[in-house]
Design a protein around this motif. Structure first.
Motif, PDB file in Angstrom:
ATOM      1  N   THR A   1       0.852  -1.187   0.000  1.00 33.84           N
ATOM      2  CA  THR A   1       0.000   0.000   0.000  1.00 33.84           C
ATOM      3  C   THR A   1       0.888   1.237   0.000  1.00 33.84           C
ATOM      4  N   THR A   2       0.696   2.091  -0.986  1.00 37.66           N
ATOM      5  CA  THR A   2       1.519   3.299  -1.081  1.00 37.66           C
ATOM      6  C   THR A   2       0.932   4.416  -0.218  1.00 37.66           C
ATOM      7  N   ALA A   3       1.790   5.294   0.241  1.00 32.04           N
ATOM      8  CA  ALA A   3       1.359   6.429   1.055  1.00 32.04           C
ATOM      9  C   ALA A   3       0.510   7.385   0.223  1.00 32.04           C
ATOM     10  N   ALA A   4      -0.486   7.984   0.855  1.00 31.67           N
ATOM     11  CA  ALA A   4      -1.374   8.917   0.158  1.00 31.67           C
ATOM     12  C   ALA A   4      -0.629  10.198  -0.213  1.00 31.67           C
ATOM     13  N   ALA A   5      -1.076  10.858  -1.274  1.00 32.43           N
ATOM     14  CA  ALA A   5      -0.477  12.130  -1.687  1.00 32.43           C
ATOM     15  C   ALA A   5      -0.885  13.237  -0.727  1.00 32.43           C
ATOM     16  N   ASP A   6       0.080  14.037  -0.275  1.00 28.13           N
ATOM     17  CA  ASP A   6      -0.257  15.148   0.603  1.00 28.13           C
ATOM     18  C   ASP A   6      -0.745  16.357  -0.193  1.00 28.13           C
ATOM     19  N   LYS A   7      -0.496  16.345  -1.538  1.00 25.67           N
ATOM     20  CA  LYS A   7      -0.952  17.417  -2.401  1.00 25.67           C
ATOM     21  C   LYS A   7      -1.117  16.854  -3.808  1.00 25.67           C
ATOM     22  N   VAL A   8      -2.191  17.264  -4.491  1.00 31.79           N
ATOM     23  CA  VAL A   8      -2.499  16.742  -5.824  1.00 31.79           C
ATOM     24  C   VAL A   8      -2.379  17.859  -6.846  1.00 31.79           C
ATOM     25  N   ASN A   9      -1.692  17.573  -7.950  1.00 30.68           N
ATOM     26  CA  ASN A   9      -1.597  18.517  -9.061  1.00 30.68           C
ATOM     27  C   ASN A   9      -2.572  18.091 -10.154  1.00 30.68           C
ATOM     28  N   LYS A  10      -3.270  19.062 -10.740  1.00 25.55           N
ATOM     29  CA  LYS A  10      -4.245  18.772 -11.782  1.00 25.55           C
ATOM     30  C   LYS A  10      -3.883  19.517 -13.054  1.00 25.55           C
ATOM     31  N   VAL A  11      -4.530  19.120 -14.152  1.00 25.06           N
ATOM     32  CA  VAL A  11      -4.207  19.656 -15.467  1.00 25.06           C
ATOM     33  C   VAL A  11      -5.471  20.159 -16.158  1.00 25.06           C
ATOM     34  N   ASP A  12      -5.352  21.322 -16.801  1.00 26.23           N
ATOM     35  CA  ASP A  12      -6.381  21.821 -17.710  1.00 26.23           C
ATOM     36  C   ASP A  12      -5.782  21.746 -19.106  1.00 26.23           C
ATOM     37  N   TRP A  13      -6.464  21.098 -20.049  1.00 26.21           N
ATOM     38  CA  TRP A  13      -5.855  20.854 -21.352  1.00 26.21           C
ATOM     39  C   TRP A  13      -6.757  21.287 -22.494  1.00 26.21           C
ATOM     40  N   ARG A  14      -6.103  21.610 -23.589  1.00 26.91           N
ATOM     41  CA  ARG A  14      -6.773  21.972 -24.838  1.00 26.91           C
ATOM     42  C   ARG A  14      -6.014  21.332 -25.996  1.00 26.91           C
ATOM     43  N   PRO A  15      -6.711  21.005 -27.102  1.00 25.11           N
ATOM     44  CA  PRO A  15      -8.151  21.118 -27.325  1.00 25.11           C
ATOM     45  C   PRO A  15      -8.896  19.943 -26.705  1.00 25.11           C
ATOM     46  N   GLY A  16     -10.220  20.075 -26.643  1.00 25.18           N
ATOM     47  CA  GLY A  16     -11.042  19.010 -26.106  1.00 25.18           C
ATOM     48  C   GLY A  16     -11.137  17.830 -27.055  1.00 25.18           C
ATOM     49  N   ALA A  17     -11.511  16.684 -26.508  1.00 25.69           N
ATOM     50  CA  ALA A  17     -11.607  15.461 -27.307  1.00 25.69           C
ATOM     51  C   ALA A  17     -12.676  15.597 -28.376  1.00 25.69           C
ATOM     52  N   GLY A  18     -12.352  15.100 -29.562  1.00 19.75           N
ATOM     53  CA  GLY A  18     -13.308  15.083 -30.655  1.00 19.75           C
ATOM     54  C   GLY A  18     -13.391  16.357 -31.459  1.00 19.75           C
ATOM     55  N   ALA A  19     -12.603  17.355 -31.115  1.00 24.35           N
ATOM     56  CA  ALA A  19     -12.685  18.637 -31.808  1.00 24.35           C
ATOM     57  C   ALA A  19     -12.055  18.562 -33.202  1.00 24.35           C
TER      58      ALA A  19
END
Length: 400
Positions: A132-150
């Motif tokens: 079992t791996t230790a939980a993340a103390d902070k999460v990084n997220k991504v906003d991406w372009r272009p959207g799928a199917g464009a």
């Protein structure tokens, strides 16, 4: 033969048989009641294989592949699954002594490792371990372009903007895979987004070829951003298609916009650009149509121009994050095609704007020329990567 001799011969045969049976009974593992069993030492070739799994334990570090090694025999197969039954793929080495997962262990995840082994003597066994791996103390997220199917224009980059800083840029970039239907050459480049966040864009060496099919697989799950930026805890993917070859040429000195499709000028439209000599000037260089936003409220206070304007604007097409648009500007009708008197945008009549809006798509390049401008569009101010040479852009990759 006399009866005495027959009896004597029979007794002799019985004695010989009894003598032969004694040593066979001594080698048997069977025991009579009350007598101790004989201990059998296994051959060294049949001893169990020693299996080691790393990382191990209930708070194992994430961000590294799971490794399984075997001593005293070989691995025949290894299966690693999480609590939801998703398998972590990997491969056994040619010598059968080790197995390494293709992907990294993800934070806060319980894995079950099952290793099938074979001893040197050929005995097959199975070993199980829980990690079992230790939980993340902070999460990084991504906003991406272009959207799928464009379906996008020929200048559309693939753009990822991160919630938190990315210091392990090379490690992150290694997880970003672009595939195209025609082997398009391109490169990632790290820039500062207009919002101040870290961003990485992928652009082709030259404009996309129409019809190109593009796919991004960002296998970031289990990757550490570094320096407190947090862990990525999911993958990202998008796919899109490149549309017609359309280029919008804007000549601010001649107050004219031209829509060029496949090398042919479809229409020329009179326009009015930003007012010369101050903060209301337009940008020059290559801007990329980011979005068609329709009718929106434009307020000069949002772009640092005080109370110069506050109005609803039709057929609005965003070109930069700093607020440059192409749009309908009926209030500026007497200047269209004659003078630059806007607050930085590229204005046109209602009829021309409606026609133009219906034919352009996000990703179309606007190649803007003019002597009196604010300067060249920055790479992070919208999609300004095209204002760097190919060599300059390549140098922004963390893997160069």
């Amino acid at each position: 033969m006399s009866r005495i001799r027959v009896l004597a011969h029979a007794r002799l045969r019985a004695a010989v048989v009894a003598a032969l049976l004694v040593p066979l009974a001594a080698c048997s593992s069977s025991t009579s009641a009350g007598s101790p069993a004989t201990e059998v030492t296994p051959s060294p070739d049949d001893r169990p294989v020693t299996v080691t799994v790393t990382p191990a334990g209930r708070k194992a570090p994430a961000g590294e592949p799971i490794r399984v090694t075997a001593a005293g025999g070989s691995l025949t197969s290894v299966t690693v699954t999480d609590a939801e039954g998703h398998r972590l793929a990997g491969r056994v080495a040619a010598d059968g002594r080790s197995w390494v997962s293709d992907r990294k262990a993800v934070p806060g995840t319980a894995y079950t490792v099952t290793a099938a082994t074979r001893s040197s003597g050929g005995t097959a066994r199975s070993t199980r371990a829980d990690v079992t791996t230790a939980a993340a103390d902070k999460v990084n997220k991504v906003d991406w372009r272009p959207g799928a199917g464009a379906t996008v224009g020929i200048a559309q980059p693939i753009s990822l903007v991160f919630d938190h800083p990315v210091r392990n840029r090379a490690e992150v970039e290694k997880q970003l895979r672009i595939t195209t239907s025609n082997g398009t050459e391109g490169s990632w480049g790290w820039i500062r987004d207009w919002s101040g966040r870290d961003r990485v864009d992928w652009r082709p060496r030259t404009y996309w070829k129409p019809g190109t099919e593009v796919r991004l697989n960002a296998e970031l799950n289990g990757t550490d951003s570094g320096a407190g930026g947090g862990w990525f805890v999911r993958d990202y993917a998008t796919a899109f298609t490149v549309g017609d070859r359309q280029i919008v040429k804007v000549d601010l000195d001649r107050h004219r916009l031209s829509l060029v499709r496949d090398g042919r000028t479809v229409r020329r439209i009179p326009v009015s650009g930003g007012t010369p000599g101050g903060d209301k000037r337009s940008w020059r260089g290559t801007a990329v149509l980011m979005a068609k936003e329709g009718t929106i409220n434009m307020n000069s206070e949002t772009v640092g121009l005080g109370d110069a304007y506050d109005k609803m604007v039709d057929h609005s097409m965003r070109l930069t994050w700093s607020g440059m648009y192409a749009h309908a500007a009926p209030w500026n009708a007497r200047h269209l095609g004659r003078a630059n008197r806007s607050s930085g945008c590229i204005g046109m009549s209602d009829a021309d704007a409606a026609w133009f809006y219906a034919r352009v798509r996000p990703g179309d390049p606007f190649e803007i020329t003019g002597q009196d401008t604010k300067g060249v569009v920055e790479p992070g101010n919208g999609f300004g990567a095209w204002n760097l040479s190919w060599t300059e852009w390549q140098q922004r990759s963390a893997l160069r």
